[in-house]
Design an enzyme around this catalytic site. Structure first.
Site, PDB file in Angstrom:
ATOM      1  CG  ASP A 243      54.584  58.599  20.024  1.00  0.00           C
ATOM      2  OD1 ASP A 243      54.114  57.867  20.907  1.00  0.00           O
ATOM      3  OD2 ASP A 243      55.492  59.427  20.236  1.00  0.00           O
TER       4      ASP A 243
ATOM      5  CG  ASP B  58      54.356  62.778  22.123  1.00  0.00           C
ATOM      6  OD1 ASP B  58      55.128  62.419  23.036  1.00  0.00           O
ATOM      7  OD2 ASP B  58      54.547  63.811  21.437  1.00  0.00           O
TER       8      ASP B  58
ATOM      9  CG  HIS C 180      53.281  66.795  24.735  1.00  0.00           C
ATOM     10  ND1 HIS C 180      54.223  66.133  25.492  1.00  0.00           N
ATOM     11  CD2 HIS C 180      53.673  66.641  23.434  1.00  0.00           C
ATOM     12  CE1 HIS C 180      55.136  65.606  24.682  1.00  0.00           C
ATOM     13  NE2 HIS C 180      54.826  65.885  23.437  1.00  0.00           N
TER      14      HIS C 180
ATOM     15  CG  HIS D 284      55.121  69.487  26.970  1.00  0.00           C
ATOM     16  ND1 HIS D 284      56.193  69.068  26.223  1.00  0.00           N
ATOM     17  CD2 HIS D 284      55.121  68.741  28.100  1.00  0.00           C
ATOM     18  CE1 HIS D 284      56.809  68.088  26.870  1.00  0.00           C
ATOM     19  NE2 HIS D 284      56.179  67.873  28.012  1.00  0.00           N
TER      20      HIS D 284
ATOM     21  CG  HIS E  72      53.708  67.618  19.072  1.00  0.00           C
ATOM     22  ND1 HIS E  72      54.691  68.493  19.466  1.00  0.00           N
ATOM     23  CD2 HIS E  72      53.977  66.437  19.684  1.00  0.00           C
ATOM     24  CE1 HIS E  72      55.536  67.860  20.272  1.00  0.00           C
ATOM     25  NE2 HIS E  72      55.129  66.616  20.427  1.00  0.00           N
TER      26      HIS E  72
ATOM     27  CE  LYS F  93      56.121  58.362  23.498  1.00  0.00           C
ATOM     28  NZ  LYS F  93      56.362  59.703  22.958  1.00  0.00           N
TER      29      LYS F  93
ATOM     30  CB  CYS G 178      58.968  58.560  19.854  1.00  0.00           C
ATOM     31  SG  CYS G 178      58.679  60.211  20.546  1.00  0.00           S
TER      32      CYS G 178
HETATM   33  C1  VGL Z   1      57.988  62.748  18.744  1.00  0.00           C
HETATM   34  C2  VGL Z   1      58.922  64.836  18.570  1.00  0.00           C
HETATM   35  C3  VGL Z   1      58.166  65.275  19.623  1.00  0.00           C
HETATM   36  C4  VGL Z   1      57.927  61.362  18.215  1.00  0.00           C
HETATM   37  C5  VGL Z   1      57.234  63.177  19.803  1.00  0.00           C
HETATM   38  O1  VGL Z   1      56.882  60.686  18.390  1.00  0.00           O
HETATM   39  O2  VGL Z   1      58.908  60.917  17.600  1.00  0.00           O
HETATM   40  N1  VGL Z   1      58.844  63.585  18.142  1.00  0.00           N
HETATM   41  N2  VGL Z   1      57.319  64.451  20.241  1.00  0.00           N
HETATM   42 ZN    ZN Z   2      55.959  65.230  21.713  1.00  0.00          ZN
END
Ligand code: VGL
Ligand code: ZN
Length: 213
Positions: A17, A55, A57, A61, A90, A115, A160
């Site tokens: 991410d 990430d 979405h 979401h 996000h 994901k 993550c």
């Molecule tokens: C993440 C919060 C929501 C991460 C992803 O990449 O750690 N944290 N979505």
């Molecule tokens: Zn996320």
């Protein structure tokens, strides 16, 4: 602990991410998230197998506070699969915030795994969604390629990165987190809790100097 040459084909670097929304200036900025990019590029050059997680979405979401009336970011609510921390919007697929950081330089990465694509289920882990049932396919990919050890880097260490490392252990893999190539959100002690959980699960917590030539 000694680490064999990362060029060995049974080892992979998992880059989690490293996307605009997790970088200062983004919607869910991780402090100093930008500082790890050069180190990740350097590490990447030492691995034959590099996998990138993104990430990704859909708008609306279930993990977004804005999808729940009366809720605000960082509230924790109950969803059918369990507790869910609510986040600012996000990494909405197709937006600038969802793009990988422009300075990430991993041209030999062969797999980008997206994901959090299911509108109703979050997925911190690159292996298993938050319902703990829906697989992304990453474990099968690694198995088919004979990869038995993963080094995890990226954002965020306490979400993550941690869940990916824990699920790697559950999948029977050796897992190391390269701490100086990660940064944390650190919400209500989540960083200390993550370190503890990873240690208990047998995730190796290392520094990049331990694996760089
Ligand atoms: C993440 C919060 C929501 C991460 C992803 O990449 O750690 N944290 N979505
Ligand atoms: Zn996320």
């Amino acid at each position: 602990m000694s680490h064999p040459s990362q060029l060995a084909s049974r080892l992979a670097l998992l880059v989690i991410d490293v996307q605009n929304d997790f970088i200062p200036g983004g919607q869910l900025a991780v402090p100093e998230g930008d500082l790890i990019v050069p180190l990740i590029n350097h590490l990447g050059g030492q691995f034959k197998q590099v996998i990138i997680a993104q990430d990704w979405h859909p708008a609306g979401h279930a993990s977004f506070a804005s999808s729940h009336p009366q809720r605000k970011p960082y509230d924790v609510i109950q969803l059918p699969y369990g507790e869910q921390t609510l986040w600012p919007e996000h990494c909405v697929r197709g937006t600038h915030g969802a793009e990988l950081h422009a300075d990430l330089d991993l041209p030999h990465a062969q797999l980008i795994i997206r994901k959090g694509c299911n509108p109703d289920i979050d997925s911190y882990s690159a292996f298993l969604e938050a319902d703990r049932t829906t697989a992304t396919g990453l474990a099968g990919y690694l198995k088919e390629r004979g990869i038995d050890t993963v080094y995890v880097v990226g954002l965020a260490l306490d979400f993550c990165v941690m869940f990916t490392a824990l699920d790697a252990r559950t999948a029977g893999l050796n897992a190391f987190v390269v701490l100086d190539a990660c940064r944390a959100i650190d919400l209500d002690g989540s960083l200390a809790a993550a370190v503890e959980r990873m240690q208990v699960a047998g995730v190796g917590l290392i520094q990049s100097t331990q694996i760089l030539d």
